[in-house]
Design a protein around this motif. Structure first.
Motif, PDB file in Angstrom:
ATOM      1  N   LEU A   1     -31.392 -83.684 -45.836  1.00  0.00           N
ATOM      2  CA  LEU A   1     -32.762 -83.185 -45.769  1.00  0.00           C
ATOM      3  C   LEU A   1     -33.588 -83.984 -44.769  1.00  0.00           C
ATOM      4  N   ALA A   2     -33.365 -85.300 -44.730  1.00  0.00           N
ATOM      5  CA  ALA A   2     -34.126 -86.147 -43.811  1.00  0.00           C
ATOM      6  C   ALA A   2     -33.844 -85.801 -42.360  1.00  0.00           C
ATOM      7  N   ILE A   3     -32.563 -85.637 -42.007  1.00  0.00           N
ATOM      8  CA  ILE A   3     -32.277 -85.354 -40.602  1.00  0.00           C
ATOM      9  C   ILE A   3     -32.679 -83.926 -40.218  1.00  0.00           C
ATOM     10  N   GLU A   4     -32.576 -82.986 -41.150  1.00  0.00           N
ATOM     11  CA  GLU A   4     -33.030 -81.631 -40.832  1.00  0.00           C
ATOM     12  C   GLU A   4     -34.539 -81.622 -40.560  1.00  0.00           C
ATOM     13  N   ARG A   5     -35.277 -82.386 -41.353  1.00  0.00           N
ATOM     14  CA  ARG A   5     -36.713 -82.473 -41.091  1.00  0.00           C
ATOM     15  C   ARG A   5     -36.993 -83.161 -39.761  1.00  0.00           C
ATOM     16  N   LEU A   6     -36.236 -84.237 -39.477  1.00  0.00           N
ATOM     17  CA  LEU A   6     -36.439 -84.945 -38.220  1.00  0.00           C
ATOM     18  C   LEU A   6     -36.171 -84.023 -37.032  1.00  0.00           C
ATOM     19  N   LEU A   7     -35.074 -83.276 -37.093  1.00  0.00           N
ATOM     20  CA  LEU A   7     -34.759 -82.336 -36.012  1.00  0.00           C
ATOM     21  C   LEU A   7     -35.836 -81.265 -35.890  1.00  0.00           C
ATOM     22  N   GLY A   8     -36.364 -80.843 -37.038  1.00  0.00           N
ATOM     23  CA  GLY A   8     -37.451 -79.870 -37.014  1.00  0.00           C
ATOM     24  C   GLY A   8     -38.688 -80.422 -36.332  1.00  0.00           C
ATOM     25  N   ARG A   9     -39.006 -81.680 -36.573  1.00  0.00           N
ATOM     26  CA  ARG A   9     -40.156 -82.315 -35.926  1.00  0.00           C
ATOM     27  C   ARG A   9     -39.940 -82.463 -34.422  1.00  0.00           C
ATOM     28  N   ILE A  10     -38.714 -82.794 -34.040  1.00  0.00           N
ATOM     29  CA  ILE A  10     -38.418 -82.966 -32.618  1.00  0.00           C
ATOM     30  C   ILE A  10     -38.517 -81.633 -31.878  1.00  0.00           C
ATOM     31  N   GLU A  11     -37.962 -80.582 -32.476  1.00  0.00           N
ATOM     32  CA  GLU A  11     -37.918 -79.275 -31.819  1.00  0.00           C
ATOM     33  C   GLU A  11     -39.248 -78.525 -31.900  1.00  0.00           C
ATOM     34  N   ASN A  12     -40.025 -78.771 -32.964  1.00  0.00           N
ATOM     35  CA  ASN A  12     -41.289 -78.057 -33.155  1.00  0.00           C
ATOM     36  C   ASN A  12     -42.393 -79.043 -33.508  1.00  0.00           C
ATOM     37  N   PRO A  13     -42.874 -79.821 -32.520  1.00  0.00           N
ATOM     38  CA  PRO A  13     -43.841 -80.882 -32.796  1.00  0.00           C
ATOM     39  C   PRO A  13     -45.125 -80.387 -33.465  1.00  0.00           C
ATOM     40  N   GLY A  14     -45.519 -79.156 -33.182  1.00  0.00           N
ATOM     41  CA  GLY A  14     -46.779 -78.663 -33.728  1.00  0.00           C
ATOM     42  C   GLY A  14     -46.658 -77.950 -35.061  1.00  0.00           C
ATOM     43  N   LYS A  15     -45.448 -77.773 -35.558  1.00  0.00           N
ATOM     44  CA  LYS A  15     -45.252 -77.019 -36.798  1.00  0.00           C
ATOM     45  C   LYS A  15     -45.684 -77.834 -38.015  1.00  0.00           C
ATOM     46  N   ARG A  16     -46.239 -77.148 -39.010  1.00  0.00           N
ATOM     47  CA  ARG A  16     -46.666 -77.807 -40.250  1.00  0.00           C
ATOM     48  C   ARG A  16     -45.512 -77.838 -41.254  1.00  0.00           C
ATOM     49  N   PHE A  17     -45.286 -79.013 -41.807  1.00  0.00           N
ATOM     50  CA  PHE A  17     -44.250 -79.193 -42.827  1.00  0.00           C
ATOM     51  C   PHE A  17     -44.874 -79.853 -44.052  1.00  0.00           C
ATOM     52  N   LYS A  18     -44.257 -79.657 -45.204  1.00  0.00           N
ATOM     53  CA  LYS A  18     -44.671 -80.379 -46.403  1.00  0.00           C
ATOM     54  C   LYS A  18     -44.240 -81.831 -46.250  1.00  0.00           C
ATOM     55  N   ARG A  19     -45.186 -82.748 -46.318  1.00  0.00           N
ATOM     56  CA  ARG A  19     -44.868 -84.147 -46.029  1.00  0.00           C
ATOM     57  C   ARG A  19     -44.112 -84.825 -47.177  1.00  0.00           C
ATOM     58  N   ARG A  20     -44.638 -84.742 -48.388  1.00  0.00           N
ATOM     59  CA  ARG A  20     -44.042 -85.466 -49.514  1.00  0.00           C
ATOM     60  C   ARG A  20     -43.148 -84.549 -50.320  1.00  0.00           C
ATOM     61  N   ASN A  21     -41.887 -84.910 -50.440  1.00  0.00           N
ATOM     62  CA  ASN A  21     -40.900 -84.087 -51.136  1.00  0.00           C
ATOM     63  C   ASN A  21     -40.186 -84.930 -52.181  1.00  0.00           C
ATOM     64  N   ILE A  22     -40.326 -84.543 -53.455  1.00  0.00           N
ATOM     65  CA  ILE A  22     -39.707 -85.263 -54.568  1.00  0.00           C
ATOM     66  C   ILE A  22     -38.552 -84.424 -55.101  1.00  0.00           C
ATOM     67  N   LEU A  23     -37.367 -85.017 -55.130  1.00  0.00           N
ATOM     68  CA  LEU A  23     -36.160 -84.292 -55.502  1.00  0.00           C
ATOM     69  C   LEU A  23     -35.742 -84.612 -56.936  1.00  0.00           C
TER      70      LEU A  23
END
Length: 335
Positions: free
Chosen positions: A294-316
């Motif tokens: 999940l961490a690397i998928e989010r990181l790749l998402g941030r790299i590829e889409n810098p302006g996209k909004r994501f949920k910051r805090r995720n509790i599993l």
């Protein structure tokens, strides 16, 4: 965006001199070094690592910083990140931060100077504001422990809920004297798990007893000291909550050597051979590989889409895996 030329202009030197100071070249005049360092700090300069990487024709690299790569929990996180990064031909640089939070900033910033495309960190420090000047250029995702003093993406386990789950399990088996053995109270995961333990006891009307809490356990010697002190109490525990996998791995052989297998115990975090030792260890399963993916998928998402909004805090969510350590003797049955 501050450039190296901006720093050079403020310090009255060339961009090449700024680069030499930034990369700790020992052959820079001390007065010049001080002037450039003041300019770097006042402008909050960080290098454009992506641009440098592309200019040099190097493949993108992700940094991974964890407390201890020998810890099976963190090694599983790192392995999952590496497997996903390999699919995109990305390199992964892994560093161990140790368990002294005061060392974190120096170690992480050293890693960030390695032309990273992004950073995944399981922090040890208590203030992550130092990453503020890096995060715009180097997307950063926290795992296992959420950031403090910084807005950033995080993926963490439900430490509080998992501790409630573990303690409730032991309470249902009839135990009312349940001890906690953990590492450091300065770590958010430990604090959250201790709070979950207390909440579970309170819900059953059992008063919290500080003498049943043993912290600072980092290895077998510490485990032996903790177990010796706990079993010497006038009213000793009949069950143990081991607050992470490293603590469990330290305690299990000591419990065997001290012939304390009449104690029931539950560990927070599965670990290699937990189902093969005697007794097989009942655990709260965290699924660290899931955290890493999940961490690397989010990181790749941030790299590829810098302006996209994501949920910051995720509790599993976590789950209890029942094994035999809750029933080491005839007095404790799980069925």
């Amino acid at each position: 965006m501050t450039t190296m030329q901006d720093v050079a202009a403020l310090a009255g030197v060339s961009a090449k001199t700024v680069s030499r100071v930034y990369n700790n070249d020992p052959h820079v005049d001390p007065e010049t070094r001080a002037r450039v360092t003041d300019a770097l700090n006042s402008l909050n300069y960080v290098p454009n690592t992506m641009a440098t990487s592309f200019r040099n024709g190097q493949a993108a690299a992700i940094g991974v910083a964890v407390p201890d790569i020998d810890d099976p929990f963190f090694s599983s996180i790192a392995r999952a990140i590496e497997e996903r990064a390999r699919e995109d031909d990305m390199a992964v640089l892994v560093t161990s931060l140790g368990h002294d939070g005061d060392q974190e900033q120096a170690l992480v910033e050293s890693l960030l100077r390695r032309q990273l495309s992004g950073l995944i960190i399981a922090p040890t420090g208590s203030d992550h504001g130092y990453l503020e000047r890096w995060i715009d250029k180097t997307p950063t995702v926290f795992v296992d422990r959420a950031p403090d003093g910084l807005k950033a993406d995080s993926f963490v386990d439900d430490d509080h809920g998992g501790a409630v789950l573990a303690t409730d399990h032991l309470l249902r088996l009839g135990h009312t004297r349940i001890a906690v053995i953990g590492d450091s109270a300065n770590i958010p995961t430990s604090r959250n798990r201790l709070e979950g333990y207390r909440e579970s006891l309170q819900a059953e009307g059992i008063e919290f007893d500080e003498s049943l809490v043993a912290l600072g356990v980092m290895g077998r010697d510490d485990a032996r000291n903790a177990l010796t002190a706990l079993t010497a109490l006038d009213d000793p525990p009949t069950a143990l909550f081991l607050s992470n996998a490293r603590v469990a791995m330290a305690c299990v052989p000591v419990l065997q050597q001290m012939e304390l297998l009449h104690l029931a115990f539950v560990g927070f975090g599965d670990f290699p051979l937990a189902d093969a030792v005697w007794p097989p260890v009942t655990v709260i399963d965290q699924n660290p590989a899931r955290l890493g993916r999940l961490a690397i998928e989010r990181l790749l998402g941030r790299i590829e889409n810098p302006g996209k909004r994501f949920k910051r805090r995720n509790i599993l969510g976590v789950e209890l895996i029942e094994r035999r350590s809750c029933t080491p003797g005839s007095d404790h049955r799980c069925d």
